[in-house]
Design an enzyme around this catalytic site. Structure first.
Site, PDB file in Angstrom:
ATOM      1  N   HIS A   1       0.858  -1.177   0.000  1.00  0.00           N
ATOM      2  CA  HIS A   1       0.000   0.000   0.000  1.00  0.00           C
ATOM      3  C   HIS A   1       0.895   1.228   0.000  1.00  0.00           C
ATOM      4  CE1 HIS A   1      -3.734  -2.148   0.623  1.00  0.00           C
ATOM      5  NE2 HIS A   1      -3.303  -2.718   1.736  1.00  0.00           N
TER       6      HIS A   1
ATOM      7  N   CYS B   1      -0.265   2.579  -4.349  1.00  0.00           N
ATOM      8  CA  CYS B   1      -1.054   3.774  -4.626  1.00  0.00           C
ATOM      9  C   CYS B   1      -0.231   5.022  -4.330  1.00  0.00           C
ATOM     10  CB  CYS B   1      -2.322   3.788  -3.780  1.00  0.00           C
ATOM     11  SG  CYS B   1      -3.488   2.505  -4.249  1.00  0.00           S
TER      12      CYS B   1
END
Length: 424
Positions: free
Chosen positions: A248, A291
């Site tokens: 992430h 991301c």
């Protein structure tokens, strides 16, 4: 990705109800340093905020960013306000927050905990998340195609303008793959992340690299692994290096399993010419599957007409060109970094096939590395990502888009010359 849902709903609402006052009166300069120290924002985010003209616009940009910075952002912000002598603002939002918290508790006692929430605030684990849990397109992924080898003729014709890349192994490769995260952090299991890791490991081995993989590392462990890897004496005997980070992330950083950030600039610094002399003048490749924000690219309709494929030329200026060769190196050079998505946006991942970006990367590199240099292959990856579209009928994410990008300080063509062995 730790998105807007990381902040408690009454914290978000307290900020929203006091937004105008905060936008007018907030003094950001010192406060942002405290927020960096508390690991809430990054230096890159500060630069993005400071790029706005005027204190009001900068405050608005900061307030837009703050709810996306996780469950600790609100308390850290209040502490930073007090530490920078802006107690009146801290007291104002804390008073609002207390009132909202009491109101929500009363409603939950009366009606239960299933209160409807605004979409951006809904963080229920049962709700499909865009990038992590929801399968955005159908079907299982194909097996990785075999890497096609370059010919001796191609090597002879292209070696003069390319980086030397004939060592055995071609270089050392490091993959850091985080899938499981600490239960108290708002970072969900990266379903499909194991596919990405296995695909990259196989690709790098087929390209001739010696691969090391670490799974589920904290931010500190990731930085330690990168530092140890950068200092390996074996780099002196090989021609290149690869680092892949799969986790992430947000703009400027990727998350460890403990929910803390590894700053990408720190990772790059470990491999620059000052800190990694064994890789000076050698190509260093970075691939970041994470991301860089939480905005969903909804795409736009393409207007009718012929698609443009040619770009107009431009005039080149010879002004201030350096005539003499320098004996010194810039601190950072000979690097290329591929990102799964653009700044501020979310990266897509299929729960069975892995991420869009890694799937495209492995396919293109296996097929085209025999006769295409890395920068051009990343353009082909961009083309594949541009053409792809999310498949999640009945959800807000149906037909969503993604766009990958890369940045480069390479100084020569970077051909991987797969399968080529000198003298054979």
């Amino acid at each position: 990705m730790l998105g807007a849902c990381g902040m408690q709903r009454y914290h978000q609402e307290a900020l929203k109800k006091n937004r105008v006052m905060l936008a007018r009166e907030l003094v950001l300069k010192e406060l942002m340093e405290h927020m960096i120290e508390k690991d809430i924002i990054t230096i890159e985010m500060v630069e993005m905020i400071q790029a706005k003209s005027g204190s009001f616009s900068q405050n608005v940009e900061f307030l837009n960013l703050l709810p996306k910075r996780g469950p600790n952002a609100f308390s850290a912000f209040c502490e930073a306000l007090q530490e920078t002598k802006q107690q009146h603002l801290a007291e104002m939002i804390l008073k609002t927050e207390s009132s909202l918290r009491h109101g929500i508790a009363t409603l939950e006692q009366r009606y239960g905990s299933n209160l409807p929430l605004p979409l951006s605030e809904s963080c229920n684990s049962k709700r499909p998340r865009l990038i992590v849990e929801h399968s955005l397109d159908s079907g299982d992924g194909p097996p990785i195609p075999p890497v096609k080898h370059c010919t001796p003729e191609f090597y002879r014709d292209h070696q003069h303008l390319a980086y030397k890349l004939i060592s055995e192994p071609r270089g050392l490769a490091l993959i850091l793959s985080n899938i499981h995260f600490s239960s108290e952090k708002d970072l969900e299991y990266r379903s499909g992340g194991d596919v990405d890791c296995a695909s990259l490991e196989l690709l790098f081995k087929h390209l001739g690299y010696q691969v090391t993989v670490f799974h589920d590392q904290s931010a500190e462990e990731m930085e330690s692994a990168l530092e140890r890897f950068s200092k390996l004496p074996d780099h002196q005997d090989v021609d290149s290096c690869i680092v892949a980070l799969l986790s992430h992330g947000v703009e400027g950083g990727v998350y460890g399993t403990d929910g803390k950030l590894l700053q990408l600039q720190e990772a790059f610094r470990l491999f620059d010419n000052a800190n990694c002399p064994n890789l000076q003048n050698k190509p260093k490749m970075f691939f970041i599957q994470a991301c860089r924000g939480d905005e969903t690219d909804r795409g736009v309709d393409q207007r009718d007409g012929k698609e443009r494929s040619d770009s107009p030329g431009c005039e080149e200026s010879d002004a201030n060109k350096e005539e003499n060769l320098k004996l010194r190196l810039p601190t950072r050079s000979d690097m290329i970094c591929g990102y799964a998505c653009l700044k501020g946006t979310a990266a897509m991942r299929n729960t069975k096939r892995g991420s869009w970006y890694i799937e495209a990367l492995t396919t293109v590199f296996a097929e085209d590395s025999r006769d295409t240099h890395v920068a051009d292959m990343l353009v082909k990856v961009n083309r594949q990502i541009k053409q792809r579209e999310g498949y999640a009928p009945g959800t807000e994410f149906h037909r969503c888009k993604e766009m990958s990008e890369y940045c480069s300080t390479l100084c020569r063509d970077l051909y991987l010359f797969p399968g080529y062995v000198p003298g054979k």
